[in-house]
Design a protein around this motif. Structure first.
Motif, PDB file in Angstrom:
ATOM      1  N   ARG A   1      36.178   9.833   3.365  1.00 40.90           N
ATOM      2  CA  ARG A   1      36.676  10.966   4.145  1.00 40.90           C
ATOM      3  C   ARG A   1      36.213  12.303   3.597  1.00 40.90           C
ATOM      4  O   ARG A   1      36.488  13.343   4.186  1.00 40.90           O
ATOM      5  N   GLY A   2      35.559  12.273   2.450  1.00 42.76           N
ATOM      6  CA  GLY A   2      35.118  13.517   1.827  1.00 42.76           C
ATOM      7  C   GLY A   2      33.812  13.329   1.090  1.00 42.76           C
ATOM      8  O   GLY A   2      33.279  12.211   0.982  1.00 42.76           O
ATOM      9  N   GLU A   3      33.316  14.414   0.562  1.00 43.06           N
ATOM     10  CA  GLU A   3      32.040  14.408  -0.157  1.00 43.06           C
ATOM     11  C   GLU A   3      32.153  13.607  -1.453  1.00 43.06           C
ATOM     12  O   GLU A   3      33.167  13.642  -2.139  1.00 43.06           O
ATOM     13  N   TYR A   4      31.089  12.883  -1.774  1.00 46.88           N
ATOM     14  CA  TYR A   4      31.094  12.095  -3.006  1.00 46.88           C
ATOM     15  C   TYR A   4      31.251  13.012  -4.222  1.00 46.88           C
ATOM     16  O   TYR A   4      30.712  14.114  -4.275  1.00 46.88           O
ATOM     17  N   THR A   5      31.993  12.516  -5.204  1.00 43.70           N
ATOM     18  CA  THR A   5      32.177  13.246  -6.448  1.00 43.70           C
ATOM     19  C   THR A   5      32.224  12.279  -7.620  1.00 43.70           C
ATOM     20  O   THR A   5      32.776  11.167  -7.500  1.00 43.70           O
ATOM     21  N   ILE A   6      31.657  12.678  -8.743  1.00 45.25           N
ATOM     22  CA  ILE A   6      31.686  11.825  -9.930  1.00 45.25           C
ATOM     23  C   ILE A   6      33.102  11.695 -10.495  1.00 45.25           C
ATOM     24  O   ILE A   6      33.341  10.862 -11.372  1.00 45.25           O
TER      25      ILE A   6
END
Length: 334
Positions: free
Chosen positions: A177-182
């Protein structure tokens, strides 16, 4: 004893909150004689007796380090969390401080320490962003407090707020549902778990407290340094929220000129928080003057400034800087 005692007034200053309590003994010239450190002095988190004993431990350690007794102290100021929150909170704190302090003392909220450690009693505001967040300002006889509504509904911009936002964005990314993040991988690792599912389960079953989440703030800062756009946005958002606290204080005090100070570990998160904070405040109040953020044990110096002020002594920024440097040396030994 850290430095030899001179023929000057000696003050004891204490700064205590949810995570730690610091006591320092210094004179009006910024000479540091003793320091003491202990755990939380918040009765909300550790209870009455533990809060009292932690304050006592910090004070007794500082006195022992300085080679002094209460008879050597000319003035005392305690800046402790919860003071001023409600009449009951203030009386609870005053009660346990009275039990361990055999001489007259000043009692204020710990945010007041931060104000005197940054603004030196001059017209201005300070924003404190550690585990929680709050702002305080003074101009003449007028004072205001903004924020500090607690981790569940407030404390915007704080370490817990950053952690909460990081969890929200990481779970969105995990769902698609959102931008990929580490942060998807780094959050569980930092908390000793294998997955976000384990993190959320332990949160929901209250095996992890909201306050414990504060240790995720440096994880977000590190991710931002590595170029993670989600982490970068979260830190900028933190800076914006903290700026709104300062702006609200300035507006309520009707201050067009004045000092804006900052205190707390969130401001260690790097330029993203600090630069965003300054630019937003400056856009609304272009004539204010910023002081560098203070961290760690340094807010305790504000208690010395206030204790000296009550004795008719105005500590200037040169003396304050000397005291800051001495405190940093002692803190580094811990």
């Amino acid at each position: 004893m850290i430095e030899e005692e001179g023929c000057t007034l000696i003050f004891l200053g204490v700064d205590g909150g949810a995570t730690k309590t610091v006591a320092i003994i210094a004179d009006e010239n910024g000479r540091l004689y003793g320091v003491g450190y202990s755990g939380s002095s918040s009765h909300h988190f550790v209870g009455y007796e533990s809060a009292k004993m932690n304050v006592l431990k910090a004070v007794e350690t500082a006195l022992r380090y300085a080679g002094m007794s209460w008879g050597d102290i000319d003035g005392v100021c305690y800046g402790l969390s919860s003071v001023g929150d409600t009449p009951m909170d203030t009386e609870i704190v005053r009660s346990f401080v009275s039990e361990i302090t055999p001489i007259d003392f000043i009692l204020v909220n710990d945010v007041v320490n931060a104000y005197y450690a940054t603004c030196l009693g001059e017209p201005g505001v300070v924003v404190v962003a550690g585990t929680g967040s709050i702002a305080y300002g003074r101009s003449g006889i007028y004072e205001v407090r903004v924020g500090g509504w607690g981790q569940l509904i407030g404390d915007e911009g704080s370490a817990v707020y950053i952690a909460r936002r990081a969890l929200q964005e990481a779970t969105k990314a995990c769902d698609g549902r959102g931008e990929y993040t580490i942060l998807i991988d780094r959050i569980p690792r930092a908390l000793g778990f294998k997955s976000l599912e384990e993190v959320t389960f332990n949160l929901m079953t209250m095996k992890i407290s909201l306050i414990e989440l504060a240790r995720l703030a440096p994880v977000v800062a590190e991710a931002a340094v590595n170029g993670d756009r989600v982490a970068i946005d979260i830190l900028k958002e933190s800076g914006r929220e903290l700026a709104l606290l300062a702006i609200a204080c300035l507006r309520r005090l009707r201050l067009e000129h004045g000092i804006v100070g900052a205190s707390g570990g969130v401001f260690k998160s790097g330029a993203l928080v600090w630069d965003t904070f300054k630019s937003i405040v400056k856009a609304s109040y272009p004539h204010v003057e910023f002081t560098d953020p203070i961290y760690g044990w340094q807010p305790a110096a504000g208690a010395i400034v206030l204790a000296a002020y009550k004795h008719g002594i105005r500590i200037d920024r040169r003396v304050l800087t000397r005291l800051f440097e001495a405190i940093k040396v002692e803190e580094a030994k811990l």
